[in-house]
Enzyme design. Structure first.
Site, PDB file in Angstrom:
ATOM      1  N   ARG A  18     -29.771 -11.060 -12.628  1.00  0.00           N
ATOM      2  CA  ARG A  18     -30.162 -10.440 -11.357  1.00  0.00           C
ATOM      3  C   ARG A  18     -29.495  -9.075 -11.142  1.00  0.00           C
ATOM      4  NH1 ARG A  18     -28.713 -14.406  -6.839  1.00  0.00           N
ATOM      5  NH2 ARG A  18     -26.999 -14.871  -8.270  1.00  0.00           N
ATOM      6  N   GLU A  19     -29.360  -8.311 -12.219  1.00  0.00           N
ATOM      7  CA  GLU A  19     -28.747  -6.996 -12.102  1.00  0.00           C
ATOM      8  C   GLU A  19     -29.526  -6.099 -11.145  1.00  0.00           C
ATOM      9  OE1 GLU A  19     -27.924  -8.537 -16.319  1.00  0.00           O
ATOM     10  OE2 GLU A  19     -29.613  -8.485 -14.924  1.00  0.00           O
ATOM     11  N   LYS A  21     -31.288  -6.961  -8.448  1.00  0.00           N
ATOM     12  CA  LYS A  21     -30.954  -7.345  -7.072  1.00  0.00           C
ATOM     13  C   LYS A  21     -29.595  -6.784  -6.665  1.00  0.00           C
ATOM     14  CE  LYS A  21     -29.429 -11.508  -4.594  1.00  0.00           C
ATOM     15  NZ  LYS A  21     -30.200 -11.440  -3.345  1.00  0.00           N
ATOM     16  N   GLY A 434     -34.175 -22.377  11.942  1.00  0.00           N
ATOM     17  CA  GLY A 434     -33.374 -23.381  11.244  1.00  0.00           C
ATOM     18  C   GLY A 434     -32.066 -22.882  10.683  1.00  0.00           C
ATOM     19  N   HIS A 643     -43.137 -25.167  10.657  1.00  0.00           N
ATOM     20  CA  HIS A 643     -43.053 -23.706  10.651  1.00  0.00           C
ATOM     21  C   HIS A 643     -43.848 -23.161   9.466  1.00  0.00           C
ATOM     22  CE1 HIS A 643     -41.570 -19.636  10.881  1.00  0.00           C
ATOM     23  NE2 HIS A 643     -41.180 -19.718   9.623  1.00  0.00           N
ATOM     24  N   HIS A 696     -36.617 -10.226   8.466  1.00  0.00           N
ATOM     25  CA  HIS A 696     -36.440  -9.654   7.143  1.00  0.00           C
ATOM     26  C   HIS A 696     -35.891  -8.232   7.207  1.00  0.00           C
ATOM     27  CE1 HIS A 696     -39.339 -12.934   6.456  1.00  0.00           C
ATOM     28  NE2 HIS A 696     -38.680 -13.064   5.320  1.00  0.00           N
ATOM     29  N   CYS A 728     -38.619 -16.274  11.380  1.00  0.00           N
ATOM     30  CA  CYS A 728     -38.270 -17.180  10.275  1.00  0.00           C
ATOM     31  C   CYS A 728     -36.781 -17.494  10.370  1.00  0.00           C
ATOM     32  CB  CYS A 728     -38.639 -16.509   8.944  1.00  0.00           C
ATOM     33  SG  CYS A 728     -38.831 -17.662   7.558  1.00  0.00           S
TER      34      CYS A 728
END
EC number: 2.1.1.14
Length: 761
Positions: A18-19, A21, A434, A643, A696, A728
């Site tokens: 995951r470099e 990210k 949640g 949801h 987000h 969310c």
């Protein structure tokens, strides 16, 4: 003699560890400067290309690599920048602002890429926009690969028809005008590639699999206009995710190659290919490996299949490739992966699928004996998998079920009355979806526990402390229905999969979901069974800390299925029902423990919808049944929530009603009120919560903005069953911005209640 080559349609962007990210998030947090960020992105791009070359892929794609999302890349490349971002001068800042929002501007809407778990940013058309080619991203990628690796590559472009189909902000009658404005820009882009000496370009048109005859004709005109101006560049027109209904017309397009999906086509592409033939002067790019699942390919079966196809069709050139971009599977099997050996030996991620393509090419050119050893190895691994995790005497079977298992005894309206009396909630109750922020401390604690640096008792004490803290925060904020925060959970699917029989998990099998958000989909390899309560301990503890109601939080059966790599020997319906039956026992355990509100999330329900509308009914029927199987055994006073997020809800309102949930909360803030327009004509009369702010984005919207959303919603939603909530879960947000946003949300709900009270008085 047919020329045979291997081709890849796209490759995972995130890197083995995951470099990608880590670089992205470091740049956003200003831990690295822009120059370092761009250098690291180039390094990761070239590594992805080199990985495919090392596996002897003949035709390797470029420009599928992106800093965030390939659809956003296309929008920015053609200057489709909404007015609210025009004040930003720097192009890279503009790009990320469109993806993540700013203090004063909401980000572009996010939704699912066809029927996958990848999310793209929805392009927005505005009448004031002046379309132009801001930069030629495919050309830049081609040049980098050639300069640093010395290889010819295949630039990938999102096709004009699909790009416009995925966009918003225009009326149907405006489509032709938009085409006419964008065609010259596509021509300019392709002419620059042609002048550079590019041999092949891949133009992705997955939306053509659902196109009508009229839409196919319009798309053909686009490609004719391109061919007239770019005559020598070879174009591969690539479709995937399903069969092409208008096959005969498609193969007459003025392009040099046609890409077809022979995995997810339900056999229809092959049927049409055999009955209607294929042009001998075009390349057939045959998607014969599953690009969306992770099990090893049966090499013998696929080799026999492609050998027969080549002998029957007699095309001059064939490219064998995955069914779609390998974006949807992990990069490669990590050398430190810790799965059981027999299970690990049955897997093939992106890198391994490239190896499989090369083997199939060798077998096709040199005969089956040339890869006989590899075929035998695969057959042995696949045979072991068949017996890995066999059923027990307790395994659920569909034959056990009756209609009662899918039906709540009392109708919704009566349940609502009973629940209102029992729960005592105010008008416009506030809640969250949640999860609460998973801080560095939470992640560190989990790692210490997993590495056995902390005992079970130490870890449990930490989780309880987090729950104590956030129950207090929720009460201080003034939320009406609380949650325990899910600090013990890494992922909403992984958590349940780890506690159910039939699941396995990789340590490094990461897949991009949206932006820098990566997930590790579980592997469903065996029969799914309930073993013991999974959420009761934490939920009951949280409930003991407050007099307010705490929701039990579960992930629904269809979402667990759709967000997993599922076994191939059972139908998806059978697997969904197995999961649902296990969750039914968990719901009953929560209710028995005194939890009166239980949320069973189904954010991926629409995601699994077949692309063609004629195939919807069967899927939606069993998806709704699976949900009801999980939830229908509760008492009338137990309130069932669900949801959903980032879906075109208007497509599935009937199914949402068939879930028979008491309350559904859905994403709303990024959609700019489009679902409300639908509700004006098609009211939803059960409990409904429309997200009032986007989670987000780090942006904290003011209470006035959320109040506007609530007031607009109450024009079409019954006020006595409307809920106020974020879009969310809040897992990815920081505590400070979470608390600030929720305070504004509660204040907005209070103002809305006061306004309603004044209206009544």
């Amino acid at each position: 003699m047919t020329v045979v080559k291997t081709s890849s349609l796209g490759f995972p962007r995130i890197g083995l560890n995951r470099e990608w990210k880590k670089s992205l998030e470091s740049y956003w947090k200003e831990k690295i400067d822009r120059e370092t960020f761009l250098q690291e992105m180039d390094k990761q791009f070239l590594e992805a290309v080199k990985t495919q070359l090392d596996q002897q892929i003949d035709i390797v794609p470029v420009s599928d690599f992106t800093y965030y999302d390939h659809v956003l890349d296309t929008a920015v490349m053609f200057n489709l920048i909404p007015e609210r971002f025009k004040h930003i001068q720097d192009p890279l800042d503009t790009y990320f602002a469109m993806a993540r929002g700013t203090r004063n501007a909401v980000p572009c809407e996010m939704t699912k890429w066809f029927n996958t778990n990848y999310h793209y940013l929805v392009p927005e058309f505005e009448k004031s926009m002046e379309f132009r080619l801001t930069k030629n991203k495919p050309l830049e990628a081609y040049r980098k690969a050639k300069a640093f690796l010395g290889v010819e590559t295949k630039p990938v472009i999102l096709g004009l028809y699909t790009f416009v189909t995925l966009a918003k902000g225009y009326e149907k009658q405006e489509v032709a005008s938009i085409y006419q404005q964008l065609i010259p820009l596509y021509i300019q882009l392709l002419q620059e590639l042609e002048l550079e000496g590019v041999r092949w370009v891949q133009i992705d048109e997955p939306a053509l699999v659902t196109a009508s005859r009229e839409e196919i004709a319009a798309a053909k005109e686009i490609y004719q206009a391109i061919k007239d101006e770019v005559p020598t560049l070879n174009v591969l027109l690539q479709t995937y995710f399903d069969s092409v209904d208008e096959y005969e017309e498609l193969i007459s397009f003025p392009v040099e190659g046609i890409g077809l999906d022979f995995v997810h086509d339900q056999g229809k592409n092959l049927e049409q290919l055999k009955s209607l033939g294929f042009p001998k002067n075009k390349v057939l790019a045959a998607g014969i490996l599953d690009g969306r699942n992770i099990w090893k390919t049966n090499l013998e079966e696929r080799l026999d299949w492609i050998t027969e196809l080549v002998s029957e069709i007699r095309v001059s050139e064939i490219w064998i490739q995955p069914s779609n971009s390998l974006l949807h599977v992990p990069v490669a099997i990590h050398p430190d992966e810790q799965l059981a050996k027999d299970l690990l030996n049955g897997l093939a991620f992106a890198k391994e699928k490239c190896v499989e393509l090369h083997l199939l090419k060798e077998g096709l050119l040199s005969g089956k004996a040339a890869i006989g050893e590899q075929i035998n190895n695969v057959n042995r691994h696949l045979d072991i998998l068949k017996h890995f995790g066999t059923a027990t005497d307790q395994t659920f079977t569909e034959e056990q079920l009756t209609e009662k298992d899918f039906t709540r005894e009392t109708a919704y309206e009566k349940r609502l009355t009973l629940q209102n009396e029992s729960l005592g909630l105010p008008l416009l109750p506030t809640t969250t979806i949640g999860s609460f922020p998973q801080t560095a401390e939470v992640r560190s604690a989990r790692q210490k526990w997993r590495k056995q640096e902390w005992s079970d008792g130490e870890y449990e004490a930490f989780i309880k402390a987090e729950m104590n803290k956030w129950i207090d925060i929720q009460e201080d904020i003034g939320l009406d229905v609380l949650v325990h925060g899910e600090f013990e959970r890494t992922d909403m699917v992984e958590y349940f999969g780890e506690k159910l029989a039939g699941f396995a998990f990789t340590k490094f099998g990461w897949v991009q979901s949206y932006g820098s958000r990566c997930v590790r989909p579980p592997l469903i390899y065996g029969d799914v069974e309930f073993k013991e309560p999974m959420t009761v301990k934490e939920t009951v503890y949280a409930q003991s800390l407050t007099s307010k109601k705490v929701k039990g939080m579960l992930t629904g059966p269809v979402t667990i299925l759709n967000w997993s790599f599922a076994r191939c020997d059972l139908s998806r319906k059978e697997i969904a029902f197995q999961i649902a039956y296990a969750l039914k026992k968990e719901v009953e355990a929560l209710e028995k423990a005194g939890i009166q509100i239980i949320q069973v999330d189904e954010p991926a329900l629409r995601e699994g919808l077949p692309l063609k509308e004629r195939d919807w009914n069967d899927y939606l029927t069993w998806a709704a049944q699976a949900f009801r199987l999980s939830t229908s055994s509760v008492q009338d006073t137990t309130q069932i929530h669900t949801h959903m997020c980032y879906s075109h809800f208007e497509d599935i309102v009937d199914t949402i009603e068939e879930l028979d949930a008491d309350v559904i909360t859905i994403e709303h803030s990024r959609s700019h009120g489009e679902f409300l327009e639908y509700l004006e004509h098609r009211p939803y009369l059960k409990g409904l919560g429309l997200g009032v702010y986007d989670i987000h984005s780090p942006r904290v919207p003011p209470a006035s903005e959320m109040l506007t959303i609530i007031c607009d919603a109450l024009k079409v939603c019954p006020k006595d069953r409307f809920w106020v909530n974020p879009d969310c879960g809040l897992k990815t947000r920081q505590p400070e911005e979470t608390i600030a946003a929720l305070k504004n949300m509660v204040e907005a709900a209070k103002q809305a209640r006061d306004s309603l009270a004044q209206t009544v008085s």
